[in-house]
Design a protein around this motif. Structure first.
Motif, PDB file in Angstrom:
ATOM      1  N   HIS A 129      23.665  56.318  11.990  1.00 34.72           N
ATOM      2  CA  HIS A 129      22.751  55.587  11.101  1.00 34.72           C
ATOM      3  C   HIS A 129      23.195  54.126  11.051  1.00 34.72           C
ATOM      4  N   ASP A 131      22.669  50.446   9.405  1.00 31.53           N
ATOM      5  CA  ASP A 131      22.101  49.724   8.258  1.00 31.53           C
ATOM      6  C   ASP A 131      21.908  48.257   8.601  1.00 31.53           C
ATOM      7  N   HIS A 161      17.895  51.841  10.100  1.00 34.11           N
ATOM      8  CA  HIS A 161      17.353  51.673   8.752  1.00 34.11           C
ATOM      9  C   HIS A 161      17.184  50.184   8.501  1.00 34.11           C
ATOM     10  N   MET A 218      16.456  47.345   6.421  1.00 34.62           N
ATOM     11  CA  MET A 218      16.329  46.816   5.059  1.00 34.62           C
ATOM     12  C   MET A 218      15.989  45.344   5.190  1.00 34.62           C
ATOM     13  N   LEU A 235      13.370  58.512   4.281  1.00 38.12           N
ATOM     14  CA  LEU A 235      14.735  58.215   3.862  1.00 38.12           C
ATOM     15  C   LEU A 235      14.703  57.989   2.352  1.00 38.12           C
ATOM     16  N   ASP A 278      20.165  58.905   1.542  1.00 35.82           N
ATOM     17  CA  ASP A 278      21.071  57.800   1.872  1.00 35.82           C
ATOM     18  C   ASP A 278      21.575  57.146   0.593  1.00 35.82           C
TER      19      ASP A 278
HETATM   20 ZN    ZN Z   1      20.914  53.319   5.340  1.00 42.72          ZN
END
Ligand code: ZN
Length: 201
Positions: A11, A13, A44, A46, A113, A154
């Motif tokens: 994963h 970020d 992921h 963000m 998620l 998460d």
């Molecule tokens: Zn994450």
């Protein structure tokens, strides 16, 4: 090391300093990680305006591209685009965001998620209030004929919180500090995996 210890996915970020206050890494690092492992890369994002960068992450070797519902005014279009790039499409929900927002996009969705912390930093405490969201998502997707959509959780995942989210039907556990901050990271992975494998749902 995490691959050898039995991690199923990596994963990643990605934080942009706008959608979340913190700033981390972009697709060049995803490209570098891609060269080190054949495990699925779960990116992921963000970030604000993720639509601008979907091709970059796809080309860098992401397998799952997960965008934030709160950052996508045209979510169905964004998810369709990810799928057209040949990738699995995911949506992350901040702790305060209702599961209902995904009702009308389940036809283009592969993963949800569920954020159990406010995104932006590692090592935060698990927010118990989000736990019921997992079973609500499961029920909603089952009613839509999409019980294959994976529910990932998460934030603040450790042996205690993992048990709670697995009991609600979570399919994927994302863990950072619990693994990378452990004295024996490989053992931390084995413990989380053993818990997940003990649950049948
Ligand atoms: Zn994450």
């Amino acid at each position: 090391m995490v691959q050898d210890a039995g991690a199923d996915w990596i994963h990643v970020d990605v934080m942009d300093g706008h959608f979340v206050p913190n700033l981390t890494i972009g697709w060049p690092v995803v490209q570098a990680i891609r060269k080190t492992t054949n495990l699925p890369l779960d990116c992921h994002l963000m970030i604000q305006n993720p639509d601008l960068y979907l091709e970059n992450f796809a080309e860098a070797g992401a397998d799952y591209i997960t965008v934030h519902e709160e950052a996508c005014p045209h979510l169905e279009r964004t998810l369709s685009h990810i799928r057209k790039l040949g990738k699995k499409a995911g949506v992350a929900l901040n702790p305060h965001t209702s599961q209902d927002t995904l009702h009308y996009v389940s036809h283009v969705l592969d993963l949800v998620l569920v954020m159990s912390v406010n995104p932006g930093f590692g090592g935060q405490n698990f927010i118990e209030a989000v736990i019921p969201k997992i079973s609500k998502l499961k029920a909603m997707f089952a009613a839509n004929g999409r019980d294959d959509i994976l529910i990932s959780v998460d934030g603040g995942i450790n042996n205690q919180t993992a048990a709670k989210v697995l009991a609600q039907g979570a399919d994927v556990l994302v863990a950072g500090k619990t693994i990378y901050g452990a004295a024996d990271p490989a053992q931390a992975i084995r413990e989380l995996k053993a818990q997940a494998q003990a649950v049948t749902h």
